[in-house]
Design an enzyme around this catalytic site. Structure first.
Site, PDB file in Angstrom:
ATOM      1  N   PRO A 205      47.920  41.084  41.266  1.00 48.66           N
ATOM      2  CA  PRO A 205      46.609  41.533  42.281  1.00 48.66           C
ATOM      3  C   PRO A 205      45.511  41.647  41.406  1.00 48.66           C
ATOM      4  O   PRO A 205      45.735  42.364  40.425  1.00 48.66           O
ATOM      5  CB  PRO A 205      47.205  42.817  43.019  1.00 48.66           C
ATOM      6  CG  PRO A 205      48.696  42.954  42.920  1.00 48.66           C
ATOM      7  CD  PRO A 205      49.134  41.999  41.647  1.00 48.66           C
ATOM      8  N   GLU A 426      52.917  67.491  26.588  1.00 50.72           N
ATOM      9  CA  GLU A 426      52.114  66.475  26.303  1.00 50.72           C
ATOM     10  C   GLU A 426      52.072  66.303  24.802  1.00 50.72           C
ATOM     11  O   GLU A 426      52.116  64.800  24.124  1.00 50.72           O
ATOM     12  CB  GLU A 426      50.559  66.485  26.633  1.00 50.72           C
ATOM     13  CG  GLU A 426      50.434  66.530  28.096  1.00 50.72           C
ATOM     14  CD  GLU A 426      50.918  65.360  28.760  1.00 50.72           C
ATOM     15  OE1 GLU A 426      51.122  64.117  27.962  1.00 50.72           O
ATOM     16  OE2 GLU A 426      51.540  65.490  30.106  1.00 50.72           O
TER      17      GLU A 426
HETATM   18  P1  ADP Z   1      43.021  38.638  43.884  1.00 54.28           P
HETATM   19  O1  ADP Z   1      42.797  37.907  44.942  1.00 54.28           O
HETATM   20  O2  ADP Z   1      43.884  37.811  42.534  1.00 54.28           O
HETATM   21  O3  ADP Z   1      43.784  39.839  44.453  1.00 54.28           O
HETATM   22  P2  ADP Z   1      40.349  38.954  43.704  1.00 54.28           P
HETATM   23  O4  ADP Z   1      39.918  37.304  43.486  1.00 54.28           O
HETATM   24  O5  ADP Z   1      40.293  39.569  45.090  1.00 54.28           O
HETATM   25  O6  ADP Z   1      41.748  39.209  43.044  1.00 54.28           O
HETATM   26  O7  ADP Z   1      39.391  39.868  42.367  1.00 54.28           O
HETATM   27  C1  ADP Z   1      38.954  40.843  42.931  1.00 54.28           C
HETATM   28  C2  ADP Z   1      37.561  41.148  42.004  1.00 54.28           C
HETATM   29  O8  ADP Z   1      37.891  41.332  40.936  1.00 54.28           O
HETATM   30  C3  ADP Z   1      36.558  40.019  42.385  1.00 54.28           C
HETATM   31  O9  ADP Z   1      35.991  40.145  43.405  1.00 54.28           O
HETATM   32  C4  ADP Z   1      35.776  40.054  41.234  1.00 54.28           C
HETATM   33  O10 ADP Z   1      34.768  41.072  41.231  1.00 54.28           O
HETATM   34  C5  ADP Z   1      36.959  40.502  40.020  1.00 54.28           C
HETATM   35  N1  ADP Z   1      37.495  39.598  39.370  1.00 54.28           N
HETATM   36  C6  ADP Z   1      38.690  39.443  39.293  1.00 54.28           C
HETATM   37  N2  ADP Z   1      39.078  38.259  38.441  1.00 54.28           N
HETATM   38  C7  ADP Z   1      38.004  38.082  37.797  1.00 54.28           C
HETATM   39  C8  ADP Z   1      37.424  36.956  36.953  1.00 54.28           C
HETATM   40  N3  ADP Z   1      38.364  36.151  36.256  1.00 54.28           N
HETATM   41  N4  ADP Z   1      36.290  36.802  36.728  1.00 54.28           N
HETATM   42  C9  ADP Z   1      35.358  37.824  37.125  1.00 54.28           C
HETATM   43  N5  ADP Z   1      35.411  38.714  38.027  1.00 54.28           N
HETATM   44  C10 ADP Z   1      36.841  38.743  38.452  1.00 54.28           C
HETATM   45 ZN    ZN Z   2      55.261  63.704  30.517  1.00 49.98          ZN
END
Ligand code: ADP
Ligand code: ZN
Length: 643
Positions: A205, A426
């Site tokens: 994710p 820790e």
């Molecule tokens: P997924 O669909 O893989 O869960 P998303 O595409 O929803 O992830 O990514 C969430 C946010 O993270 C995007 O809107 C962007 O702001 C940032 N992000 C993720 N990957 C990239 C990337 N390769 N380059 C720039 N921004 C990214």
């Molecule tokens: Zn611990």
């Protein structure tokens, strides 16, 4: 000023409004009926007695019921009714007693039907009100529960392009074809290009799968429909399938277009997975999806894209050729990728001169795109809160820790004694992490609570490793148990503070023995781990008993041995460095945060050069591990680790 109201906008009465008004009407009638004066219900014998005593009047005799006024116990006349019986003498008796009466035609069936119809109208109205009305807020028609909730983005509003997606060059390259096709489907086909209908993006994710799909639409200048698969699986059977149909219909009307389905595994899991797992809503939805996939030709200029982080649980029918047959991995970014992603997001904020994004990228191994976007955002918020001109490097550091562990909780009040316990715990982690040979570098240790943690030792993994050796895992067990070991050594008493550590220890030890074949006694065996994400009973039952009782016992023994020996080793490391350890605890209590450099000073170690620093290298035979494919099926991002 803009005035958006159209002057002659006509009111359109929707079905929904009609249903609504009918329901209100029905409710009113029903209430009104109920509100009539209360009629006492007399037994027929009582009625006859009253007739004999001339204590009734104004009778209405209908085929089934007699109603009128009667004299009640208080001597007052009140309305009554009674069910009529076969009684040929009644008229004579009424006449004899000089009671006024009239007959009424039988129309009760009409009343009954009307009454029932009103109830039905009311129920429909209620149903509409509860389930369907909320969806009107998007300004579409009322009866649209079968409509997909997919969001459509016009090509004209399409602002995301490949420039906004940093660091996944391979995925971009693979998607070039799709863009070429969408730009000019006919030409592409004339040249003999055969296109996949479905593209499956998989990866952890936040790695940018949605962003990539959007960027493809942006690059090609086509409409983009996105829906989350979990939206399809609703309360009512059949709704999901209807929504899928509608989604495809909408896209066809707007072709060329991309349909993007997020979390495909929500509907796309393997069928027949559990007992009775036959005909549920999810399956109907999946079937509809398959039908749509088979039903459209790529000629129509529609490409289906989907994302999942569990490609391994998808129904094989979905990923067959002709369906989602192009699979593109979107991995967590490497060092260079992280720097590029940071650059993309840093464009939106003002960075101070002391911020080096390369350094930030180095300090964020295991972070995915979404985390990095979050870091920049948090840093900007912190800078704004402190009224700074630009985001400083200190803001960045704090933002990184926020993303890893949540915000600081300085206000939490912790007693002096508990603070000592936490500090010792820790420092146990810290000293063992620093003094074992195969562990990731310790970044810092702190007793400032953050998120759920009362204190933590932060280790940042080295870059880009695809293999984990047995020695590294043994060290990890030792580090995890060192918090508990320190408590025991210093206070002779153990606390609940180690519970999370113990859970992790157990999980790692089990994995070593059962999945990675790293136990001496059992040798290179791997047993079905059962982690296919299914919770259905059927699978569990069928998986049961794939190995013998004896093997099960040996597994348990081996896990115990691993844990016990690691615990002993942790205690031994702490005890044999007791002076340095105590000094570290005191420093931590005084300063609340101790960074890598100070840790090394206190332990009398040269920074970074770990090899010659170890007390007595606990020799393990270097064990060669089965190489895990870098493109692991279940992406397991290496994360910064807290203890
Ligand atoms: P997924 O669909 O893989 O869960 P998303 O595409 O929803 O992830 O990514 C969430 C946010 O993270 C995007 O809107 C962007 O702001 C940032 N992000 C993720 N990957 C990239 C990337 N390769 N380059 C720039 N921004 C990214
Ligand atoms: Zn611990």
């Amino acid at each position: 000023m803009k005035n958006n109201k159209r002057p002659n906008s006509r009111r359109i009465i929707s079905v929904g409004q009609i249903v609504g008004w009918l329901a209100i009407f029905a409710l009113a009638v029903l209430l009104f009926n109920k509100q009539g004066p209360k009629q006492a219900e007399l037994d027929y014998s009582d009625f006859k007695n009253k007739v004999a005593a001339a204590e009734v009047s104004d009778l209405t005799v209908a085929p089934g019921v007699i109603s009128g006024m009667y004299k009640n116990q208080d001597g007052q006349f009140a309305p009554f009714k009674t069910v009529r019986m076969e009684d040929p003498d009644l008229v004579n008796q009424l006449s004899a007693a000089k009671i006024k009466y009239k007959a009424e035609k039988d129309n009760s069936w009409l009343g009954n039907i009307l009454f029932n119809v009103l109830w039905i109208v009311l129920l429909i109205g209620l149903w509409w009100f509860i389930f369907l009305r909320p969806q009107r807020s998007d300004g579409k028609s009322a009866l649209n529960f079968a409509r997909s909730k997919a969001k459509m983005q016009d090509p004209s509003q399409q602002t995301v392009t490949f420039k906004d997606v940093a660091g996944c060059d391979e995925a971009k390259e693979e998607l070039e074809d799709v863009i070429k096709f969408l730009k000019n489907p006919k030409k592409f086909q004339r040249l003999g290009g055969k296109l996949p209908k479905g593209v499956l993006l998989y990866g952890a994710p936040g790695t940018g799968k949605t962003l990539l799909a959007k960027a493809v639409a942006g690059e090609a200048g086509v409409a983009f429909f996105s829906a989350s698969a979990s939206e399809f699986v609703e309360m009512f059977v059949g709704v999901g399938a209807a929504r899928v149909r509608d989604l495809f219909d909408q896209a066809k009307k707007n072709s060329p277009a991309i349909i993007f389905i997020d979390e495909l595994d929500a509907v796309g899991r393997r069928r027949f997975a559990g007992i009775g797992g036959g005909h549920d809503e999810r399956e109907q939805t999946l079937n509809q999806l398959l039908i749509e996939l088979d039903g459209f030709e790529s000629k129509q200029g529609i490409i289906l894209m989907a994302s999942t982080n569990r490609p391994d649980v998808l129904d094989p029918a979905l990923i067959r050729p002709g369906r989602f047959d192009r699979h593109i991995s979107v991995p967590a970014p490497d060092l260079k990728g992280r720097e590029e992603i940071l650059k993309v997001h840093a464009k939106k904020v003002k960075l101070g001169a002391d911020v080096d994004l390369k350094v930030v990228a180095k300090g964020t191994p295991g972070f995915v795109g979404a985390d990095l976007a979050n870091v920049i955002n948090e840093a900007a918020i912190l800078a704004a809160r402190a009224d700074e001109e630009a985001v400083t490097s200190a803001d960045m550091d704090e933002a990184i820790e926020r993303v890893i562990a949540g915000p600081q909780k300085k206000s939490r009040i912790i007693s002096k004694h508990e603070q000592r316990v936490i500090a010792a715990h820790e420092c146990g982690h810290t000293i063992v992490a620093r003094l074992t040979n195969h562990s990731d570098p310790v970044h810092k240790v702190t007793i400032i609570p953050r998120g759920q943690a009362l204190g933590y030792t932060l280790q940042l993994p080295l870059e880009d490793k695809f293999l984990t050796s047995k020695s590294e895992l043994l060290d990890k067990l030792c580090i995890l148990l060192a918090g508990r070991a320190a408590e025991e050594i210093v206070f002779g008493e153990i606390t609940s503070g180690a519970s999370d550590d113990l859970n992790k220890t157990m999980a790692y030890a089990r994995k070593m023995v059962v999945e990675l074949g790293m136990s001496d006694k059992l040798g290179p065996i791997a047993l079905p781990n059962g982690d296919d994400g299914e919770v259905f009973l059927g699978r569990d039952l069928s998986r049961h008993k794939t190995y013998s009782e004896e093997l099960a016992r040996t597994i348990d023994e081996e896990i115990l041995t691993l844990i016990k020996s690691s615990y002993a080793r942790a205690k031994e490391i702490i005890s044999s460095h007791r002076v340095a350890f105590d000094k570290l605890v005191e420093t931590l209590l005084a300063k609340e945060v101790v960074d890598a450099k100070e840790i090394d000073e206190i332990l009398g170690l040269k920074p970074v050069a770990k090899e010659d620093a170890s007390p007595k290298p606990a020799e393990q035979e270097p064990v060669k591990e089965e190489p895990k494919a870098p493109k692991a099926e279940k992406p397991e991002a290496k994360q910064a680790e807290l203890f």
